[in-house]
Design an enzyme around this catalytic site. Structure first.
Site, PDB file in Angstrom:
ATOM      1  N   SER A  67      18.809  31.281   2.022  1.00 23.72           N
ATOM      2  CA  SER A  67      18.114  31.063   3.282  1.00 23.72           C
ATOM      3  C   SER A  67      17.871  32.397   3.975  1.00 23.72           C
ATOM      4  O   SER A  67      18.781  33.228   4.060  1.00 23.72           O
ATOM      5  CB  SER A  67      18.954  30.198   4.227  1.00 23.72           C
ATOM      6  OG  SER A  67      19.122  28.895   3.705  1.00 23.72           O
ATOM      7  N   SER A  68      16.662  32.591   4.476  1.00 23.44           N
ATOM      8  CA  SER A  68      16.335  33.751   5.297  1.00 23.44           C
ATOM      9  C   SER A  68      16.573  35.060   4.534  1.00 23.44           C
ATOM     10  O   SER A  68      15.895  35.307   3.542  1.00 23.44           O
ATOM     11  CB  SER A  68      17.137  33.658   6.600  1.00 23.44           C
ATOM     12  OG  SER A  68      16.740  34.616   7.519  1.00 23.44           O
ATOM     13  N   SER A  69      17.539  35.899   4.948  1.00 24.00           N
ATOM     14  CA  SER A  69      17.823  37.105   4.165  1.00 24.00           C
ATOM     15  C   SER A  69      18.147  36.716   2.719  1.00 24.00           C
ATOM     16  O   SER A  69      17.756  37.405   1.768  1.00 24.00           O
ATOM     17  CB  SER A  69      18.997  37.875   4.776  1.00 24.00           C
ATOM     18  OG  SER A  69      19.242  39.073   4.065  1.00 24.00           O
TER      19      SER A  69
END
Ligand SMILES: *[C@@H]1O[C@H](CO)[C@@H](O)[C@H](O)[C@H]1NC(C)=O
Length: 373
Positions: free
Chosen positions: A139-141
Site C-alpha cells: 500500500s502507498s509507499s
C-alpha cells in the site's frame, strides 16, 4: 512537501485487523545482500505443505512490518491457504521505502529492492518456497515498492497487486519525495515508461509479473492520474493494448470500476475513494492463483508488435516488446477524424475520435472521460 506523517497516519487506522493464529517472526542474522538494512519479518503458518507460495507484503510510509501484519488479512488467510508472508520493514525514520535511487531501480544494483530480493531468495532456499509462486503487494509507499520490485526483479515474481502507487521510476532522480509524480503531473507514453522498466534489467527476456493496480479517484497523496501512468507502463511492458478489453462497473464493490487489459493487467478505480484504498486480500489471492476464481478477463487484444517475443499466458497470446515499443492497435476511429486540444477522445460510451490532433495526446481522466492534452 507533504507531511508524510500526517498523510499516512490514517492508513493504519483504516486498514482492518487480522487474527492470525501465530505471530510475526524476524530473521535477524545475515540472509544475503541487504545494503540498506531493510528489516526482514515474516509469517509462517503451521503445517505448511512442501513448496508453499510466498507473498511479499510491503507497508506504507509511517507503517512497519508489524503494522502491515496486523492491519491486513494476508497472515490469517495464510493460516487457511498455507502460504508464507514476508513483511519488509523500512530502515528509515519516516518509514518510507526507497523507490527513487538508481540502485533500487536496477536489478542487483543495491538499494531496498535488493534487500527484499534477498529475502525472497532466502525463503526459496531455506523454507522451500515454490519459486514459481512468488507474489508482491503493498500500500502507498509499499505499492510504489511493488512497482519497483516488478521492474527490478521481474524474474522473482509471477504477479503483483499495488494499492495506490506510482509507476516504476516515477520518483527516479529525486529524494524521498517527488511532488511532480505524487501530484500526478508526471506523464510519459507507454513506450517511455516501458523503456525505463526494461532498462532496469538489460537483456532480461524471461516472463514478467502480471500486474493488478488499485487507486482511488479522490487520492490527494499520490494522485489518481498515477493509475493511468501505471497502466501505460505495465501494458507496454507486458505487450498488451492500453485500451481496456473489458470494463465492469461496481466490481468488486459498489462505486469501483474494473478495467482489464487482456489477462495480464487489471485495474480497479474506486470513485470517491481517497489514498487509503481498502486492501482486497481475497481478490489478491485469486489474482495470485493461490485461491480459485479471480477477475474474468478477455485475452484477445488488438495489439501487434514487430520486434517482440511471443508468449502465452492463461491461454492468451501476448507479445512482449524487447526494445522500444512498436505497438499498433487496430482500434477504428471515425473516418480518421481527430479530436482537438481539450476535446474528448475516449471514455465509456464515447463514439467520437480517439486520436488527438498533433501535438496533443489522449490522456485518460477516468473510465468515462479522456481528453486531448
Ligand atoms: C521527479 O521524478 C522525475 C522522474 O519521474 C524526475 O525527472 C524529476 O527530476 C524528479 N523531481 C525532483 C524534484 O527530483
Amino acid at each position: 512537501m507533504v507531511s508524510l506523517k500526517t498523510v499516512f497516519a490514517t492508513l493504519a487506522a483504516a486498514i482492518g485487523a487480522n487474527a492470525a493464529a501465530g505471530s510475526l517472526q524476524q530473521v535477524t542474522g545475515s540472509f544475503g545482500t541487504n545494503p540498506n538494512n531493510v528489516g526482514f519479518y515474516y509469517y509462517k503458518p503451521a503445517n505448511l505443505p512442501a513448496k508453499p507460495a510466498l507473498i511479499v507484503a510491503i507497508h506504507y510510509c509511517t507503517g512497519s512490518a508489524q503494522a502491515y501484519f496486523s492491519g491486513t488479512q494476508y497472515a490469517n488467510l495464510a493460516d487457511t491457504n498455507k502460504y508464507i508472508v514476508i513483511y519488509p520493514d523500512s530502515p528509515r525514520s519516516g518509514k518510507c521505502f526507497d523507490v527513487h535511487s538508481p540502485q533500487t531501480l536496477s536489478h542487483n544494483g543495491g538499494g531496498d529492492s535488493q534487500g527484499i530480493a534477498s529475502m525472497v531468495a532466502y525463503a526459496i532456499s531455506t523454507w522451500g518456497v515454490d519459486a514459481g509462486r512468488v507474489f508482491v503487494t503493498g500500500s502507498s509507499s509499499g505499492a510504489m515498492m511493488t512497482n519497483v520490485m516488478a521492474g527490478s526483479y521481474p524474474n522473482l515474481f509471477q504477479a503483483a497487486s499495488a494499492y495506490s502507487g506510482v509507476p516504476f521510476a516515477c520518483f527516479a532522480g529525486s529524494g524521498e519525495w517527488n511532488s511532480s509524480c505524487a501530484n500526478g503531473q508526471t506523464s510519459k507514453t507507454g513506450p517511455q515508461w516501458g523503456d525505463l522498466v526494461r532498462a532496469a534489467y538489460p537483456g532480461y527476456s524471461g516472463p514478467r509479473p502480471r500486474m493488478m493496480l488499485w487507486h482511488g479517484t479522490a487520492d490527494t497523496t499520490l494522485y489518481y492520474a498515477n493509475l493511468q501512468q501505471e497502466i501505460l507502463e505495465w501494458t507496454n511492458v507486458l505487450g498488451v493494448s492500453s485500451t481496456p478489453t473489458t470494463t465492469t462497473q461496481n466490481d468488486p464493490q459498489s462505486s469501483y470500476t474494473h478495467t482489464a487489459y487482456g489477462c495480464v493487467v487489471q485495474a480497479y478505480s474506486g470513485a470517491g475513494v481517497g489514498h487509503t484504498v481498502p486492501v482486497h486480500e481475497s481478490i489478491d489471492l485469486q489474482w495470485f492463483g493461490i485461491t480459485a476464481g479471480g477477475p474474468s478477463c478477455v485475452g484477445g487484444t488488438t495489439t501487434t508488435t514487430t520486434n517482440g517475443v511471443t508468449t502465452t499466458t492463461n491461454g492468451v497470446t501476448t507479445t512482449t516488446p524487447t526494445t522500444s515499443q512498436t505497438t499498433t492497435t487496430t482500434t477504428t476511429t471515425s473516418g480518421g477524424a481527430t479530436a482537438p486540444h481539450w476535446g474528448q477522445c475516449g471514455g465509456q460510451g464515447w463514439t467520437g475520435p480517439t486520436v488527438c490532433a498533433a501535438p496533443y495526446t489522449c490522456q485518460y481522466s477516468n473510465a468515462w472521460y479522456s481528453q486531448c492534452l
